[in-house]
Motif scaffolding. Structure first.
Motif, short mmCIF file in Angstrom:
data_model
loop_
_atom_site.label_atom_id
_atom_site.label_comp_id
_atom_site.label_asym_id
_atom_site.label_seq_id
_atom_site.Cartn_x
_atom_site.Cartn_y
_atom_site.Cartn_z
N GLU A 1 0.84 -1.20 0.00
CA GLU A 1 0.00 0.00 0.00
C GLU A 1 0.88 1.26 0.00
O GLU A 1 2.00 1.24 0.51
N PRO A 2 0.39 2.34 -0.58
CA PRO A 2 1.18 3.58 -0.58
C PRO A 2 1.47 4.05 0.85
O PRO A 2 0.61 3.96 1.74
N ARG A 3 2.69 4.52 1.07
CA ARG A 3 3.06 5.02 2.40
C ARG A 3 2.68 6.49 2.48
O ARG A 3 3.14 7.32 1.68
N LEU A 4 1.84 6.84 3.45
CA LEU A 4 1.33 8.20 3.59
C LEU A 4 2.23 9.00 4.52
O LEU A 4 2.57 8.55 5.62
N LYS A 5 2.63 10.19 4.07
CA LYS A 5 3.53 11.03 4.84
C LYS A 5 2.78 12.06 5.68
O LYS A 5 3.18 12.40 6.79
N THR A 6 1.70 12.60 5.14
CA THR A 6 0.93 13.61 5.86
C THR A 6 0.28 12.99 7.09
O THR A 6 -0.29 11.90 7.04
N SER A 7 0.37 13.67 8.21
CA SER A 7 -0.17 13.16 9.47
C SER A 7 -1.68 12.97 9.37
O SER A 7 -2.38 13.70 8.66
N ASP A 8 -2.16 12.00 10.14
CA ASP A 8 -3.60 11.73 10.16
C ASP A 8 -4.34 12.67 11.11
O ASP A 8 -5.55 12.61 11.25
N GLY A 9 -3.61 13.53 11.78
CA GLY A 9 -4.25 14.43 12.74
C GLY A 9 -4.91 15.62 12.06
O GLY A 9 -4.94 15.75 10.83
N THR A 10 -5.42 16.53 12.88
CA THR A 10 -6.11 17.73 12.38
C THR A 10 -5.15 18.91 12.35
O THR A 10 -4.41 19.13 13.31
N VAL A 11 -5.18 19.63 11.26
CA VAL A 11 -4.42 20.88 11.14
C VAL A 11 -5.43 22.01 10.97
O VAL A 11 -6.17 22.04 9.99
N ARG A 12 -5.49 22.88 11.96
CA ARG A 12 -6.49 23.95 11.91
C ARG A 12 -6.11 24.98 10.85
O ARG A 12 -4.94 25.29 10.65
N GLY A 13 -7.16 25.53 10.19
CA GLY A 13 -6.91 26.50 9.14
C GLY A 13 -8.08 27.46 9.00
O GLY A 13 -9.00 27.48 9.84
N PRO A 14 -8.10 28.21 7.92
CA PRO A 14 -9.09 29.29 7.79
C PRO A 14 -10.50 28.84 7.42
O PRO A 14 -11.44 29.62 7.58
N TYR A 15 -10.67 27.62 6.91
CA TYR A 15 -11.97 27.23 6.35
C TYR A 15 -12.79 26.42 7.35
O TYR A 15 -12.27 25.60 8.11
N ARG A 16 -14.09 26.72 7.32
CA ARG A 16 -15.05 26.01 8.16
C ARG A 16 -16.08 25.35 7.25
O ARG A 16 -16.55 25.95 6.28
N VAL A 17 -16.41 24.09 7.54
CA VAL A 17 -17.38 23.35 6.74
C VAL A 17 -18.75 23.47 7.39
O VAL A 17 -18.92 23.15 8.57
N GLN A 18 -19.70 23.96 6.61
CA GLN A 18 -21.09 24.08 7.08
C GLN A 18 -21.93 23.10 6.29
O GLN A 18 -21.89 23.08 5.06
N HIS A 19 -22.68 22.26 6.97
CA HIS A 19 -23.31 21.15 6.25
C HIS A 19 -24.77 20.96 6.66
O HIS A 19 -25.22 21.42 7.70
N VAL A 20 -25.45 20.24 5.77
CA VAL A 20 -26.79 19.73 6.04
C VAL A 20 -26.70 18.21 5.81
O VAL A 20 -25.63 17.64 5.74
N THR A 21 -27.86 17.55 5.70
CA THR A 21 -27.84 16.12 5.40
C THR A 21 -27.37 15.90 3.97
O THR A 21 -27.37 16.80 3.15
N GLY A 22 -26.99 14.66 3.67
CA GLY A 22 -26.56 14.35 2.31
C GLY A 22 -25.15 13.80 2.25
O GLY A 22 -24.72 13.33 1.21
N TYR A 23 -24.42 13.89 3.36
CA TYR A 23 -23.10 13.27 3.38
C TYR A 23 -22.85 12.74 4.78
O TYR A 23 -23.44 13.18 5.77
N SER A 24 -21.96 11.77 4.88
CA SER A 24 -21.65 11.20 6.19
C SER A 24 -20.22 11.53 6.62
O SER A 24 -19.89 11.38 7.80
N ARG A 25 -19.38 11.95 5.66
CA ARG A 25 -18.00 12.33 6.02
C ARG A 25 -17.49 13.33 5.00
O ARG A 25 -17.72 13.18 3.81
N TYR A 26 -16.79 14.35 5.51
CA TYR A 26 -16.29 15.40 4.62
C TYR A 26 -14.93 15.86 5.15
O TYR A 26 -14.83 16.40 6.26
N SER A 27 -13.89 15.63 4.33
CA SER A 27 -12.54 16.08 4.68
C SER A 27 -12.15 17.23 3.77
O SER A 27 -12.46 17.22 2.57
N LEU A 28 -11.45 18.20 4.34
CA LEU A 28 -11.03 19.37 3.57
C LEU A 28 -9.56 19.65 3.87
O LEU A 28 -9.11 19.56 5.02
#
Length: 773
Positions: free
Chosen positions: A187-214
Motif C-alpha cells: 500500500e502507498p506510504r502516507l507522509k501527511t499526518s492523520d491528525g487535524t491541522v487547523r486552518g481558515p476554512y469552516r465546513v457548514q453542512h446539512v444532510t446528504g453526506y456522512s463524512r467530509y474532509s477538507l
C-alpha cells in the motif's frame, strides 16, 4: 474499468503476465472484457512534432513530424491541441490498423498527408478517442511502438459489479491480485499526518453526506505533471491537464475515492457549504455547460455562489489553472441515492458519480486526501495550511460469525481451516476464534459483506469454483410444457449454431442517440428512472443493439455472423403494460460492401428447411423503408402468415462496416405458419430391445407394403421402425429393417420379443416373401 497492468504490479508485485492476471481476475473477481496491448502494433513508429500550423482550407492541423534522425513526414490530423515537442504514434503508409483499414499517402483538401496520427482507441491500445495519443516524452523517436513502450502500457477492461465499489480503483484490484497469487500487498506510504491541522476554512453542512474532509495547500506552483504521473493517466485513457488536476484523478483511480480541487482565490469567504440547491439555481460546470440544479440536488458552495454539484462535477468558477497558488481539496462520502438522482436528472455521469453511486466506503476518505496532499506537496511544493475531517457518526467495523462446517454444507466442498484463514487475511479480514467458531472482522472498504453467506463466497472465490465436485442432480425429472415459440426457438438456435453463427445477448434498453443512428426508432415504452440517457427506452427491435455489436466486432474481424432470440416491446394503451413479442434476429456484417445480403437469405432458407416447410411455401414481398437498401428489403411469408423480414441496412458506414444485413422472425407468429404442432415427450424410463428383420423383397413390391405388414403385426410393443438397409444378394433384393420394442413401465423379456418377431415373420411369409436368416 480500464486497468493498467504496470500500475497494478506496483501494489501487487507478481511475476505473472497480463493474460495470466486477467484470467485469475476473471476466475476470482469479475470478468475481464478486453485486453489491450501495444505488442501487435509493429507498423506504428514514434514521431516527434517539430512544426504545426493550421490547414489553409479546413478545420485541420498540418504538422511536420520527425520519425527518425533525418526523416520527416507531413501529416494532417484533426487534433488542434498538439504542440511542438510532443511525441505521437505514426502509422506509416501501407500499414493496416486493427480495424482492417489500410493507410496510404493521400491528399486532404490539397495538402499531402504521408501517414496517420492515431488515437489510442484507433490503435486498439486504449479507450481514449478524443484526440491523437500523446506518448511519454522518453519514447525514442523512430522506434517501433512495442519497443518504445514495452509492456508498461498493457491494459485490460475489467467489469466491476455494483457490489464492489472498492474495485473501482487499482489498489482494490491489486488486493485481489495479491491474494490470488499469494503475494503481499504494497500500500502507498502516507507522509501527511492523520491528525487535524487547523486552518481558515469552516465546513457548514446539512444532510446528504456522512463524512467530509477538507485540505488547504498554500504556495503551490502548478506545473506540468512529471512523466510517471502522465504515463499512469494516459495508460488508462485520461489526458493529463496539470499537476493538481492530475493528482486528483490519479488518487481517484488509485483508491476509488473521488476528490475535487478548487482554486482558493475564487472561494468567497471562509465557509464551504454542503447544501441542497435552491429553486432555479444554475451552475456553469467545468465542461462549460450551464445546468439547472434539479430539486434536492446537493451542492458545494461558498458564501455567495455554488462551487459545483457534489460528487458529480465542479463549477467553472473555481477551476484549477496554471496560475493557481492556493488549493482547497475536498474529499467526502456523499449519499449514493442523492448522487444517483441528481446525475440522472442532469443527464451527466462522470467518473466521480459512477463511484459515489456504488457507495464507496467512508473509510477511504481520509487516506485518499492525505495521499493527494502528499503528491501535491511533492510535485508542486507549498505547505499544508489545513486538514480537517467532519465525521459525525463514525462507522464501526462489522463482525460476523463463521462456521466452516456450515460453509461446507452451503458450498458443497470443505475448505481446510488453514487455507480459509489465509484467504480471509489476504483479503483484509480479521480472523479470531478456534475450532469451528470464528469471528471475522470485515474491513472497512468491503461494504458488500453483511452476512455469513458473503464470507462463503469469499472463500470459494479464491479456493476455486473448480474444487466443487461434480454431482448429478437427484430426483425424478418432469416434462415441462413449454410454449411453442420457445420450442421453435430452441430448434432454430441449434440450426444456426451448427451453421457457424454465434449466439449473442444484447441489452434490452436503448437510448435516443442509438435509435437515431440506427433508424430503429418508434414509439417505445420509456423507463421512469433510467440509469442514463443511453438506457431510456425498452427496445422495439433487436436491430439497434445488433448494429452496435457489428461495429464493436468488426474492429478485430473481417466479418461477423450472429443471432439472438429475445423479447421486444411496443407501447400499449395509456396506463397499461407494454406489448411484448418474441423475436429471432440474424445479423451479418462484413467489411466488403454488398457482401452480407445473400448470407442472411441463406440463413432464412436454412431455418425453413429446419422447420420442415416446403420451400415453395416461402414467399417474399418487396417493401420500401428508409433505413434499408431499396430492392433489398422483403417481407417473408409462409402461406398467408407473415413471419418476418430480411433486408440490407442502408447506412453501414455509420457503424464502420461495408455491408450489414438482417433477418427478423416473429417467433410468436411462426407456429401459425407450420403444418403441425411440435411435441415434446419424456425420455423413456426403461431400455428398449432391438432386433433386425431381413426379407428378400421382390423388385415390384414397394417397401411401404413391407412396412405396413411389420407395423400391423408388431403390436402392441413395436415402438419404432428404423431406416432400412438395401443389400443385393445373388441378384435378389434383400432389405434389413431395424425394429425397436418397448413396454410401458417395464423392460420386455426375450420371450415376449421372440413371440412378436415370430408373428411378424409369419405375416411376411404369408405374403409370399422369404425371410433371410
Amino acid at each position: 474499468m480500464q486497468v493498467s497492468v504496470d500500475w497494478l504490479k506496483e501494489y501487487a508485485p507478481v511475476k505473472a503476465g497480463t493474460h495470466e492476471i486477467a484470467e485469475r481476475l476473471t476466475m476470482t473477481l469479475n470478468e475481464v472484457d478486453e485486453i489491450r496491448s501495444v505488442s501487435n502494433l509493429k507498423d506504428v513508429v514514434v514521431g516527434e512534432i517539430v512544426d504545426v500550423k493550421p490547414h489553409p482550407d479546413a478545420d485541420l492541423t498540418v504538422s511536420q513530424v520527425a520519425t527518425g534522425p533525418t526523416k520527416r513526414r507531413q501529416i494532417v490530423f484533426r487534433d488542434q491541441a498538439l504542440t511542438v515537442g510532443q511525441k505521437i504514434p505514426v502509422v506509416l503508409p501501407g500499414s493496416v490498423l486493427p480495424d482492417g483499414s489500410r493507410i496510404s499517402k493521400r491528399s486532404i483538401r490539397g495538402i499531402t498527408s504521408d501517414g496517420m496520427a492515431c488515437s489510442a482507441y484507433e490503435l486498439g491500445a486504449g479507450s481514449d478517442h478524443s484526440g491523437v495519443w500523446v506518448l511519454p516524452s522518453d519514447a525514442k523517436v523512430g522506434a517501433r511502438l512495442p519497443a518504445a513502450l514495452g509492456r508498461r502500457h498493457d491494459t485490460f477492461e475489467l467489469e466491476v459489479l455494483a457490489n464492489r465499489p472498492d474495485c473501482m480503483g487499482h489498489l482494490g484490484i491489486a488486493r485481489e491480485v495479491a491474494a490470488g497469487f499469494g503475494v503481499s500487498l504494497r500500500e502507498p506510504r502516507l507522509k501527511t499526518s492523520d491528525g487535524t491541522v487547523r486552518g481558515p476554512y469552516r465546513v457548514q453542512h446539512v444532510t446528504g453526506y456522512s463524512r467530509y474532509s477538507l485540505a488547504h495547500v498554500r504556495g503551490v506552483e502548478n506545473r506540468e505533471s512529471p512523466e510517471w504521473l502522465r504515463r499512469r493517466l494516459t495508460a488508462v485513457g485520461l489526458r493529463p491537464v496539470n499537476a493538481i488536476v492530475d493528482v486528483t484523478n490519479f488518487v481517484m483511480l488509485e483508491y476509488a475515492q473521488p476528490l475535487h480541487a478548487m482554486d482558493a482565490a475564487n472561494i468567497d469567504g471562509s465557509v464551504v457549504k454542503v447544501r441542497t440547491a435552491r429553486d432555479g439555481e444554475q451552475v456553469v460546470t467545468l465542461d462549460g455547460e450551464t445546468r439547472k440544479a434539479p430539486a434536492g440536488a446537493l451542492l458545494i458552495a461558498d458564501r455567495n455562489k455554488p462551487l459545483g454539484f457534489a460528487g458529480i462535477m465542479g463549477a467553472a468558477n473555481c477551476e484549477i489553472g496554471d496560475g493557481t497558488t492556493d488549493v482547497v481539496l475536498e474529499c467526502a462520502h456523499f449519499d449514493p441515492a442523492t448522487i444517483r438522482r441528481t446525475s440522472r436528472a442532469l443527464g451527466l455521469r462522470t467518473d466521480a458519480s459512477a463511484r459515489f453511486e456504488r457507495g464507496v466506503s467512508e473509510a477511504l476518505v481520509r487516506p485518499a486526501i492525505r495521499r493527494a496532499v502528499d503528491l501535491i506537496l511533492e510535485i508542486c511544493g507549498g505547505s499544508l495550511g489545513q486538514l480537517s475531517d467532519s465525521y459525525p457518526k463514525p462507522a464501526r467495523p462489522g463482525k460476523l460469525k463463521l462456521s466452516l462446517r456450515e460453509a461446507a454444507d452451503f458450498l458443497g466442498v470443505s475448505v481446510p481451516s488453514a487455507t480459509a484463514k489465509k484467504i480471509l487475511k489476504s483479503l483484509g479480514f480479521g480472523v479470531s476464534g478456534s475450532g469451528d467458531a470464528w469471528q471475522v472482522t470485515v474491513p472497512s472498504w468491503r461494504t458488500d459483506i453483511r452476512e455469513p453467506v458473503d464470507l462463503y463466497e469469499e472463500l470459494i472465490r479464491h479456493y476455486g469454483y473448480d474444487a466443487i465436485p461434480a454431482t448429478l442432480p437427484e430426483g425424478s425429472a418432469g416434462a415441462a410444457k413449454r410454449p411453442a415459440p420457445a420450442r421453435l426457438a430452441d430448434s432454430l438456435r441449434g440450426a444456426l449454431l451448427a451453421a457457424g453463427f454465434t449466439e449473442v445477448l444484447t441489452h434490452s434498453l436503448v437510448g435516443p442517440k442509438l435509435l437515431e443512428r440506427s433508424g430503429f426508432s418508434a414509439k417505445l415504452p420509456e423507463i421512469a428512472n433510467p440509469l442514463s440517457d443511453d438506457y431510456r427506452y425498452l427496445r422495439g427491435s433487436l436491430g439497434a443493439r445488433h448494429l452496435e455489436a457489428v461495429q464493436a466486432n468488426l474492429r478485430w474481424r473481417k466479418d461477423v455472423r450472429f443471432f439472438e432470440t429475445g423479447r421486444v416491446f411496443e407501447s400499449g394503451e395509456p396506463g397499461s403494460a407494454p406489448n411484448e413479442q418474441r423475436k429471432l434476429m440474424v445479423t451479418v456484417g462484413t467489411k466488403v460492401r454488398g457482401a452480407s445480403f445473400e448470407t442472411v437469405r441463406g440463413a432464412l432458407t436454412l431455418l425453413v428447411d429446419r422447420l420442415k416447410v416446403p420451400r415453395e411455401k416461402l414467399r417474399f414481398r418487396s417493401v420500401t423503408l428508409g433505413k434499408f437498401v431499396p430492392g433489398r428489403h422483403f417481407q417473408a411469408w409462409i402461406g398467408n402468415v407473415r413471419i418476418g423480414w430480411v433486408a440490407e441496412f442502408r447506412f453501414p458506414d455509420r457503424f464502420k462496416a461495408g455491408s450489414i444485413s438482417m433477418l427478423s422472425i416473429n417467433l410468436d407468429r411462426l407456429p401459425q405458419a407450420l403444418p403441425e404442432e411440435w411435441r415434446v415427450q419424456m425420455p423413456p424410463a426403461h431400455p428398449p430391445v432391438y432386433r433386425d428383420l431381413s426379407v428378400y423383397l421382390p423388385e415390384q413390391v414397394p417397401f411401404a407394403e413391407l412396412l405396413h405388414t411389420v407395423e400391423q403385426n408388431g403390436k402392441p410393443h413395436l415402438a419404432a421402425v428404423g431406416d432400412p438397409d438395401l443389400f443385393v444378394h445373388k441378384g435378389r433384393r434383400s432389405i434389413t429393417v431395424p425394429l425397436e420394442f418397448r413396454a410401458e413401465g417395464r423392460t420386455l423379456t426375450d420371450g415376449e420379443v421372440n413371440c412378436l418377431m415370430a408373428n411378424i415373420e409369419a405375416a411376411v411369409k404369408s405374403r409370399g416373401w422369404e425371410v433371410r436368416t
